[in-house]
Design a protein around this motif. Sequence first.
Motif, PDB file in Angstrom:
ATOM      1  N   PRO A 122      10.118  61.846  -3.613  1.00  0.00           N
ATOM      2  CA  PRO A 122       9.540  62.362  -3.216  1.00  0.00           C
ATOM      3  C   PRO A 122      10.064  64.112  -3.880  1.00  0.00           C
ATOM      4  O   PRO A 122       9.202  65.071  -3.256  1.00  0.00           O
ATOM      5  CB  PRO A 122       9.049  62.176  -1.268  1.00  0.00           C
ATOM      6  N   ASP A 123      10.707  64.145  -3.813  1.00  0.00           N
ATOM      7  CA  ASP A 123      12.164  65.081  -4.241  1.00  0.00           C
ATOM      8  C   ASP A 123      10.987  65.850  -5.468  1.00  0.00           C
ATOM      9  O   ASP A 123      11.365  66.996  -5.688  1.00  0.00           O
ATOM     10  CB  ASP A 123      12.917  64.478  -5.091  1.00  0.00           C
ATOM     11  N   HIS A 155       8.403  67.341  -3.593  1.00  0.00           N
ATOM     12  CA  HIS A 155       8.594  68.884  -3.423  1.00  0.00           C
ATOM     13  C   HIS A 155       9.370  70.026  -4.096  1.00  0.00           C
ATOM     14  O   HIS A 155       9.122  71.126  -4.110  1.00  0.00           O
ATOM     15  CB  HIS A 155      10.239  68.015  -2.030  1.00  0.00           C
ATOM     16  N   THR A 190       2.465  69.773  -0.900  1.00  0.00           N
ATOM     17  CA  THR A 190       2.579  70.084   1.009  1.00  0.00           C
ATOM     18  C   THR A 190       1.757  68.755   1.279  1.00  0.00           C
ATOM     19  O   THR A 190       2.095  68.432   2.688  1.00  0.00           O
ATOM     20  CB  THR A 190       3.148  71.015   2.042  1.00  0.00           C
ATOM     21  N   ALA A 229       7.260  56.682   1.956  1.00  0.00           N
ATOM     22  CA  ALA A 229       8.379  57.883   1.733  1.00  0.00           C
ATOM     23  C   ALA A 229       8.120  59.161   1.382  1.00  0.00           C
ATOM     24  O   ALA A 229       8.765  60.088   1.447  1.00  0.00           O
ATOM     25  CB  ALA A 229       8.941  56.979  -0.173  1.00  0.00           C
ATOM     26  N   SER A 269       8.781  62.117   4.034  1.00  0.00           N
ATOM     27  CA  SER A 269       9.656  63.264   3.782  1.00  0.00           C
ATOM     28  C   SER A 269       8.579  64.302   3.627  1.00  0.00           C
ATOM     29  O   SER A 269       9.239  65.717   3.932  1.00  0.00           O
ATOM     30  CB  SER A 269       9.216  63.213   2.279  1.00  0.00           C
TER      31      SER A 269
END
Length: 84
Positions: free
Chosen positions: A2-3, A6, A11, A26, A30
């Motif tokens: 998920p990095d 982000h 969102t 995941a 997050s």
Amino acid sequence: MPDVLHWLGITRIDRFVSMSDMKYDAITGSGIEIGERVPIPADLIPIDAMVEMEAKKAAGYFTPEEPPAVEDLLATRGRPIEEY
């Protein structure tokens, strides 16, 4: 995983097309909201992959219907080796 989402500023995902609980967990874990989970349409799954997909559903992957029964799994067949 998920990095990157982000980093892109995501969102919320309105329609998430994946059957993987690991990906779903995941992403939602997050802090990204998922509106609707959509299974992979059956007509997009090659016949060669049906054995694997049925096994994944039986193992707990997301599916809107009931997971396949043992009898159904035993009846699932891939493409015969002669056709490769």
